[in-house]
Write a protein that holds these residues in place. Structure first.
Motif, PDB file in Angstrom:
ATOM      1  N   ILE A  55     -36.986 101.259  60.127  1.00 43.36           N
ATOM      2  CA  ILE A  55     -36.767 100.192  61.109  1.00 43.36           C
ATOM      3  C   ILE A  55     -37.629 100.398  62.343  1.00 43.36           C
ATOM      4  N   GLY A  56     -37.624 101.585  62.907  1.00 45.17           N
ATOM      5  CA  GLY A  56     -38.384 101.852  64.122  1.00 45.17           C
ATOM      6  C   GLY A  56     -39.883 101.730  63.940  1.00 45.17           C
ATOM      7  N   SER A  57     -40.391 102.080  62.744  1.00 43.08           N
ATOM      8  CA  SER A  57     -41.836 102.008  62.507  1.00 43.08           C
ATOM      9  C   SER A  57     -42.326 100.570  62.575  1.00 43.08           C
ATOM     10  N   PHE A  58     -41.629  99.673  61.872  1.00 46.30           N
ATOM     11  CA  PHE A  58     -42.029  98.265  61.895  1.00 46.30           C
ATOM     12  C   PHE A  58     -41.845  97.670  63.289  1.00 46.30           C
ATOM     13  N   ALA A  59     -40.754  98.051  63.961  1.00 53.49           N
ATOM     14  CA  ALA A  59     -40.513  97.527  65.308  1.00 53.49           C
ATOM     15  C   ALA A  59     -41.631  97.949  66.257  1.00 53.49           C
ATOM     16  N   GLY A  60     -42.041  99.215  66.187  1.00 61.05           N
ATOM     17  CA  GLY A  60     -43.105  99.699  67.062  1.00 61.05           C
ATOM     18  C   GLY A  60     -44.425  98.994  66.811  1.00 61.05           C
ATOM     19  N   LEU A  61     -44.759  98.768  65.540  1.00 59.28           N
ATOM     20  CA  LEU A  61     -45.997  98.072  65.216  1.00 59.28           C
ATOM     21  C   LEU A  61     -45.958  96.621  65.687  1.00 59.28           C
ATOM     22  N   GLU A  62     -44.800  95.978  65.545  1.00 59.34           N
ATOM     23  CA  GLU A  62     -44.691  94.591  65.991  1.00 59.34           C
ATOM     24  C   GLU A  62     -44.763  94.485  67.517  1.00 59.34           C
ATOM     25  N   LEU A  63     -44.246  95.475  68.221  1.00 65.81           N
ATOM     26  CA  LEU A  63     -44.369  95.480  69.676  1.00 65.81           C
ATOM     27  C   LEU A  63     -45.842  95.567  70.081  1.00 65.81           C
ATOM     28  N   HIS A 181     -29.722  99.201  63.788  1.00 68.32           N
ATOM     29  CA  HIS A 181     -29.619 100.012  62.570  1.00 68.32           C
ATOM     30  C   HIS A 181     -29.127  99.152  61.415  1.00 68.32           C
ATOM     31  N   ALA A 182     -29.316  99.673  60.199  1.00 71.46           N
ATOM     32  CA  ALA A 182     -28.828  99.011  58.991  1.00 71.46           C
ATOM     33  C   ALA A 182     -27.629  99.789  58.454  1.00 71.46           C
ATOM     34  N   THR A 183     -26.836  99.136  57.618  1.00 67.08           N
ATOM     35  CA  THR A 183     -25.709  99.799  56.976  1.00 67.08           C
ATOM     36  C   THR A 183     -26.113 100.268  55.585  1.00 67.08           C
ATOM     37  N   TYR A 184     -25.238 101.038  54.924  1.00 66.55           N
ATOM     38  CA  TYR A 184     -25.502 101.516  53.573  1.00 66.55           C
ATOM     39  C   TYR A 184     -25.815 100.335  52.648  1.00 66.55           C
ATOM     40  N   GLY A 185     -26.840 100.520  51.829  1.00 73.68           N
ATOM     41  CA  GLY A 185     -27.214  99.468  50.910  1.00 73.68           C
ATOM     42  C   GLY A 185     -27.840  98.267  51.573  1.00 73.68           C
ATOM     43  N   VAL A 186     -28.103  98.343  52.857  1.00 71.91           N
ATOM     44  CA  VAL A 186     -28.619  97.237  53.666  1.00 71.91           C
ATOM     45  C   VAL A 186     -27.810  95.969  53.389  1.00 71.91           C
ATOM     46  N   ALA A 187     -26.486  96.154  53.400  1.00 68.80           N
ATOM     47  CA  ALA A 187     -25.602  94.992  53.280  1.00 68.80           C
ATOM     48  C   ALA A 187     -25.551  94.222  54.589  1.00 68.80           C
ATOM     49  N   GLY A 188     -25.892  94.900  55.659  1.00 68.45           N
ATOM     50  CA  GLY A 188     -25.876  94.269  56.977  1.00 68.45           C
ATOM     51  C   GLY A 188     -26.600  95.131  57.986  1.00 68.45           C
ATOM     52  N   GLY A 189     -26.511  94.737  59.218  1.00 64.39           N
ATOM     53  CA  GLY A 189     -27.182  95.491  60.265  1.00 64.39           C
ATOM     54  C   GLY A 189     -26.728  95.041  61.638  1.00 64.39           C
ATOM     55  N   LEU A 190     -27.229  95.726  62.638  1.00 68.26           N
ATOM     56  CA  LEU A 190     -26.829  95.464  64.022  1.00 68.26           C
ATOM     57  C   LEU A 190     -28.030  95.574  64.940  1.00 68.26           C
ATOM     58  N   VAL A 191     -28.089  94.698  65.933  1.00 67.26           N
ATOM     59  CA  VAL A 191     -29.005  94.841  67.065  1.00 67.26           C
ATOM     60  C   VAL A 191     -28.201  94.517  68.316  1.00 67.26           C
ATOM     61  N   ALA A 192     -28.166  95.449  69.262  1.00 71.35           N
ATOM     62  CA  ALA A 192     -27.446  95.242  70.523  1.00 71.35           C
ATOM     63  C   ALA A 192     -28.345  95.652  71.671  1.00 71.35           C
ATOM     64  N   GLU A 244     -35.868  92.642  58.683  1.00 67.25           N
ATOM     65  CA  GLU A 244     -35.057  91.624  59.347  1.00 67.25           C
ATOM     66  C   GLU A 244     -34.463  92.193  60.641  1.00 67.25           C
ATOM     67  N   ILE A 245     -34.059  93.461  60.594  1.00 68.44           N
ATOM     68  CA  ILE A 245     -33.490  94.122  61.773  1.00 68.44           C
ATOM     69  C   ILE A 245     -34.604  94.495  62.751  1.00 68.44           C
ATOM     70  N   SER A 246     -35.716  94.980  62.229  1.00 65.31           N
ATOM     71  CA  SER A 246     -36.841  95.345  63.090  1.00 65.31           C
ATOM     72  C   SER A 246     -37.311  94.160  63.917  1.00 65.31           C
ATOM     73  N   LEU A 247     -37.397  92.999  63.282  1.00 63.79           N
ATOM     74  CA  LEU A 247     -37.902  91.822  63.986  1.00 63.79           C
ATOM     75  C   LEU A 247     -36.944  91.361  65.073  1.00 63.79           C
ATOM     76  N   GLU A 248     -35.641  91.459  64.824  1.00 68.04           N
ATOM     77  CA  GLU A 248     -34.688  91.070  65.870  1.00 68.04           C
ATOM     78  C   GLU A 248     -34.726  92.068  67.034  1.00 68.04           C
ATOM     79  N   ILE A 249     -34.962  93.343  66.730  1.00 66.15           N
ATOM     80  CA  ILE A 249     -35.150  94.335  67.791  1.00 66.15           C
ATOM     81  C   ILE A 249     -36.324  93.931  68.680  1.00 66.15           C
ATOM     82  N   VAL A 250     -37.426  93.539  68.047  1.00 64.85           N
ATOM     83  CA  VAL A 250     -38.624  93.162  68.800  1.00 64.85           C
ATOM     84  C   VAL A 250     -38.361  91.904  69.624  1.00 64.85           C
ATOM     85  N   ARG A 251     -37.697  90.906  69.023  1.00 68.60           N
ATOM     86  CA  ARG A 251     -37.389  89.687  69.780  1.00 68.60           C
ATOM     87  C   ARG A 251     -36.511  89.994  70.981  1.00 68.60           C
ATOM     88  N   ALA A 252     -35.546  90.904  70.801  1.00 69.82           N
ATOM     89  CA  ALA A 252     -34.675  91.283  71.919  1.00 69.82           C
ATOM     90  C   ALA A 252     -35.470  91.976  73.017  1.00 69.82           C
TER      91      ALA A 252
END
Length: 302
Positions: A55-63, A181-192, A244-252
């Motif tokens: 997650i952090g790698s893609f977020a950093g590159l998108e930033l 972060h993502a949950t096990y199995g990438v069933a979901g995730g969180l950005v705060a 999907e989580i990385s991109l929302e991190i970047v948008r935030a």
């Protein structure tokens, strides 16, 4: 467009001069800003990305791609071949430090962004005084310096202990904090995201989860595996879901630093659902929630 003539060295009669038409491309700050106006407000900003995994790698590159002036990665891990299915760089990065590989890639491909890395493992104890930075009595001193000078801190560590510590110090140093972060199995995730002057904090969010006032991301308990030759379990999932989580991190992060040119949204917590309760796939669904101060934390004196 340019005409370029290349003449042979020596006997020109044997090798005639060669003339070709060469196309020139624009490459400059003004061209980038014209295509992405929000970049104008990001070029002077500094981001610290803690954790350079899937997650952090893609977020950093998108930033960097968005025009962030400076990106620093904090990570101790090494790129392994097995991570290639959910990591942005391929074989050329195998065996290299994740932070250094990403920083070098940004330096080569996005020259408007100054990229650096710190091969640190947050939470690690140091018993050898000689291992401390010169002139420092605290192994965390260089980390604190990075946090103080940042305009935003992105926490992709996926470690509860690191999240609690970073959110605390970001509030103390007056730096916006974005965690994902993502949950096990990438069933979901969180950005705060939590601003230093916000009435609530990351601990408030955890207390709201305990009271079920804010839903936790969905978890697939079967989404864990122990790779061959490894003694530690890891979660299953591909970059096509994790981004999907990385991109929302970047948008935030971009929304917080855009100086009004990119809408940050009116929510504090974003919860992602990628799987239904029966494990079937659903279209990515984000739900935004506010995070008021909790009575057992920031709201205790209210």
């Amino acid at each position: 467009m340019f005409l370029v003539t290349r003449r042979a060295i020596g006997d020109a009669s044997k090798v005639p001069a060669e003339t070709r038409l060469v196309r020139a491309e624009r490459a400059g700050k003004d061209d980038v800003v014209s295509r992405l106006p929000v970049a104008k407000s990001l070029l002077s900003k500094k981001a610290v990305v803690v954790g350079s995994g899937a997650i952090g790698s893609f977020a950093g590159l998108e930033l960097a791609r968005a025009g962030m002036g400076e990106v620093t990665f904090i990570d101790f891990d090494i790129v392994q071949p097995g991570n290639s299915l959910r990591w942005p760089l391929g074989r050329s990065a195998w065996g290299r430090g994740k932070g250094s590989a990403l920083a070098n890639f940004i330096a080569e491909n996005y020259p408007l962004t100054r990229a650096s890395f710190m091969p640190a493992r947050l939470g690690e104890t140091v018993t050898d005084p000689g291992a401390l930075p010169p002139g420092s009595s605290n192994v965390l001193a260089p980390v604190f310096e990075l946090l103080r000078n940042a305009d935003v801190v992105v926490d992709a560590s996926a470690s509860e202990e690191v999240q609690l510590a970073l959110s605390h110090y970001c509030k103390r140093f007056g730096v916006p904090y974005v965690v994902g972060h993502a949950t096990y199995g990438v069933a979901g995730g969180l950005v705060a995201r939590f601003l230093p002057d916000a009435e609530s904090c990351f601990v408030c969010l955890n207390e709201h989860w305990k009271d079920k006032h804010i839903p936790e991301p969905r978890v697939d308990d079967a989404g864990m595996v122990v790779p061959v030759g490894c003694n530690a379990p890891t979660f299953t999932g591909g970059g096509f879901d994790l981004q999907e989580i990385s991109l929302e991190i970047v948008r935030a992060a971009v929304g917080l630093l855009s100086e009004g040119s990119y809408d940050p949204g009116g929510w504090t917590v974003a919860v992602l659902t990628l799987k239904n309760e029966d494990g079937s796939r659903t279209l990515p669904r984000w739900e935004g929630h506010s995070c008021p101060p909790h009575p057992r934390c920031c709201g205790a004196n209210q």
